[in-house]
Write a protein that holds these residues in place. Structure first.
Motif, PDB file in Angstrom:
ATOM      1  N   HIS A   1       4.006  10.346  -6.767  1.00 21.56           N
ATOM      2  CA  HIS A   1       5.031  10.641  -7.783  1.00 21.56           C
ATOM      3  C   HIS A   1       4.383  11.117  -9.080  1.00 21.56           C
ATOM      4  O   HIS A   1       4.876  12.050  -9.720  1.00 21.56           O
ATOM      5  CB  HIS A   1       5.905   9.411  -8.023  1.00 21.56           C
ATOM      6  N   GLN A   2       3.270  10.500  -9.463  1.00 20.38           N
ATOM      7  CA  GLN A   2       2.561  10.904 -10.678  1.00 20.38           C
ATOM      8  C   GLN A   2       2.026  12.332 -10.565  1.00 20.38           C
ATOM      9  O   GLN A   2       1.809  13.005 -11.566  1.00 20.38           O
ATOM     10  CB  GLN A   2       1.418   9.938 -10.982  1.00 20.38           C
ATOM     11  N   LYS A   3       1.820  12.788  -9.344  1.00 22.48           N
ATOM     12  CA  LYS A   3       1.340  14.163  -9.120  1.00 22.48           C
ATOM     13  C   LYS A   3       2.496  15.123  -8.863  1.00 22.48           C
ATOM     14  O   LYS A   3       2.283  16.273  -8.485  1.00 22.48           O
ATOM     15  CB  LYS A   3       0.366  14.189  -7.947  1.00 22.48           C
ATOM     16  N   GLY A   4       3.720  14.626  -9.028  1.00 28.13           N
ATOM     17  CA  GLY A   4       4.897  15.480  -8.841  1.00 28.13           C
ATOM     18  C   GLY A   4       5.355  15.619  -7.405  1.00 28.13           C
ATOM     19  O   GLY A   4       6.145  16.496  -7.083  1.00 28.13           O
TER      20      GLY A   4
ATOM     21  N   ALA B   1       0.837  -1.210   0.000  1.00 26.60           N
ATOM     22  CA  ALA B   1       0.000   0.000   0.000  1.00 26.60           C
ATOM     23  C   ALA B   1       0.868   1.255   0.000  1.00 26.60           C
ATOM     24  O   ALA B   1       0.561   2.225  -0.705  1.00 26.60           O
ATOM     25  CB  ALA B   1      -0.934  -0.005   1.213  1.00 26.60           C
ATOM     26  N   ILE B   2       1.949   1.240   0.763  1.00 23.77           N
ATOM     27  CA  ILE B   2       2.848   2.391   0.798  1.00 23.77           C
ATOM     28  C   ILE B   2       3.445   2.637  -0.580  1.00 23.77           C
ATOM     29  O   ILE B   2       3.547   3.786  -1.027  1.00 23.77           O
ATOM     30  CB  ILE B   2       3.940   2.200   1.867  1.00 23.77           C
ATOM     31  N   GLU B   3       3.830   1.578  -1.282  1.00 26.28           N
ATOM     32  CA  GLU B   3       4.386   1.740  -2.625  1.00 26.28           C
ATOM     33  C   GLU B   3       3.343   2.280  -3.600  1.00 26.28           C
ATOM     34  O   GLU B   3       3.662   3.106  -4.463  1.00 26.28           O
ATOM     35  CB  GLU B   3       4.979   0.424  -3.127  1.00 26.28           C
ATOM     36  N   LEU B   4       2.089   1.845  -3.472  1.00 26.33           N
ATOM     37  CA  LEU B   4       1.020   2.392  -4.315  1.00 26.33           C
ATOM     38  C   LEU B   4       0.824   3.887  -4.043  1.00 26.33           C
ATOM     39  O   LEU B   4       0.661   4.688  -4.979  1.00 26.33           O
ATOM     40  CB  LEU B   4      -0.294   1.644  -4.082  1.00 26.33           C
TER      41      LEU B   4
END
Length: 74
Positions: A37-40, A28-31
């Motif tokens: 990351h995708q949101k910068g 869950a932490i990696e998700l």
């Protein structure tokens, strides 16, 4: 498993159930990290884990029990 956690029964350290809980938390932490990351927003897994731990101390999140395991590793 939810009924065991909700009834605050102790889960044995290194049992299949405890390992499953820990593994799912890591996943869950990696998700969360990938979504941020995708949101910068760049945060490490450790930073996210710490943020979640701090959030868990908030009254809103304390309404639901967490798993109980006797160990020196938490």
């Amino acid at each position: 498993m939810a009924d065991i956690i909700d009834s605050e029964q102790t889960i044995e350290h290194d049992s299949e159930m405890e390992v499953e809980i820990r593994a799912n938390m890591l996943y869950a932490i990696e998700l969360i990290k990938n979504g941020l990351h995708q949101k910068g927003i760049n945060m490490s897994s450790v930073q996210i884990d710490n943020a979640l731990w701090l959030l868990s101390k908030n009254k809103e999140f304390k309404d639901k029990p967490h798993h109980l395991t006797r160990t020196i590793y938490y």
